[in-house]
Design an enzyme around this catalytic site. Structure first.
Site, PDB file in Angstrom:
ATOM      1  N   GLU A   4     165.265 136.030 129.977  1.00 44.10           N
ATOM      2  CA  GLU A   4     165.291 135.936 131.447  1.00 44.10           C
ATOM      3  C   GLU A   4     164.952 137.256 132.131  1.00 44.10           C
ATOM      4  O   GLU A   4     164.676 137.288 133.328  1.00 44.10           O
ATOM      5  CB  GLU A   4     166.646 135.401 131.929  1.00 44.10           C
ATOM      6  CG  GLU A   4     167.781 136.401 131.980  1.00 44.10           C
ATOM      7  CD  GLU A   4     168.412 136.732 130.633  1.00 44.10           C
ATOM      8  OE1 GLU A   4     169.395 137.485 130.630  1.00 44.10           O
ATOM      9  OE2 GLU A   4     167.932 136.266 129.586  1.00 44.10           O
ATOM     10  N   CYS A  42     171.855 136.862 123.900  1.00 45.03           N
ATOM     11  CA  CYS A  42     172.615 138.105 123.762  1.00 45.03           C
ATOM     12  C   CYS A  42     174.011 137.816 123.196  1.00 45.03           C
ATOM     13  O   CYS A  42     174.136 137.400 122.054  1.00 45.03           O
ATOM     14  CB  CYS A  42     172.637 138.876 125.083  1.00 45.03           C
ATOM     15  SG  CYS A  42     173.140 140.604 124.875  1.00 45.03           S
ATOM     16  N   HIS A  60     166.900 139.456 125.968  1.00 46.26           N
ATOM     17  CA  HIS A  60     167.089 138.669 127.193  1.00 46.26           C
ATOM     18  C   HIS A  60     165.750 138.091 127.653  1.00 46.26           C
ATOM     19  O   HIS A  60     164.989 138.772 128.327  1.00 46.26           O
ATOM     20  CB  HIS A  60     167.657 139.561 128.306  1.00 46.26           C
ATOM     21  CG  HIS A  60     169.077 139.925 128.112  1.00 46.26           C
ATOM     22  ND1 HIS A  60     170.109 139.181 128.626  1.00 46.26           N
ATOM     23  CD2 HIS A  60     169.649 140.963 127.458  1.00 46.26           C
ATOM     24  CE1 HIS A  60     171.258 139.739 128.297  1.00 46.26           C
ATOM     25  NE2 HIS A  60     171.004 140.825 127.578  1.00 46.26           N
TER      26      HIS A  60
END
Length: 195
Positions: free
Chosen positions: A179, A72, A177
């Site tokens: 994650e 990001c 993202h």
């Protein structure tokens, strides 16, 4: 700034030994680096400067070719310049960071937030097993505009096509993202850990 703990937790779940640190000695020893981030570009660069990390990052990434994953804001900081704060970046990628300029502000909200498809433009070892797993999660108002098409790993459509991931040798970055992207994100992080 932002998503350090969630990135750390995903690598721990994968059984990868990792450490959150801004200590130059720890960074010097690292086999791989991750620069995650959420927030304002200028503030991100100021934080790196105040922590005295720019020289060690340049040494590790540019001279020693240590693999680095920017997430990001992290990938945006790899660029030469950003409209956000009218600020110079690390300059590792020949790119600018620009704000979304959507044609229909009702249909296409900024920030671009939620799940979206990616298209692999320049396939590499980091995208093995990704194509069949689904969408990635995005939250951003700015995106990269790459001047070298060879740096573009993935693109995404949101009113218009934008760069959603880059790879130049050891320099890797995602606008999305991983994650927060469930199985597909875990697979990408696993691929990076094995890179």
């Amino acid at each position: 700034m932002g998503n350090l703990r969630s990135v750390y937790n995903k690598f721990k779940r994968l059984g990868v030994d990792c450490l959150i640190s801004s200590d130059k000695k720890e960074i010097e020893k690292a086999e791989k680096l991750i620069l995650p981030g959420v927030g304002h570009f200028k503030k991100g660069m100021e934080n790196l400067r105040e922590l005295g990390l720019i020289d060690i990052l340049n040494k590790k990434v540019i001279e020693e070719k240590t693999p680095i994953l920017g997430i990001c804001l992290g990938v945006q900081l790899f660029a030469k310049h950003s409209e956000e704060g009218n600020c110079e970046g690390l300059g590792w990628i020949d790119a600018e960071v620009i704000r979304f300029n959507v044609s229909d502000k009702i249909k296409y909200k900024v920030p671009h937030m939620g799940w979206n498809d990616v298209e692999i433009v320049n396939s590499n070892e980091l995208d093995k097993n990704l194509s069949k797993l689904g969408q990635f999660y995005f939250v951003h108002s700015y995106h990269l505009k790459c001047n070298n098409p060879e740096d573009i790993w993935m693109k995404t459509e949101y009113d218009y096509e934008f760069v959603s991931a880059i790879k130049r040798g050891n320099i890797i970055g995602t606008q999305f993202h991983p994650e927060k992207s469930h199985d597909i994100g875990m697979e990408l992080l696993k691929n990076f850990a094995e890179f």
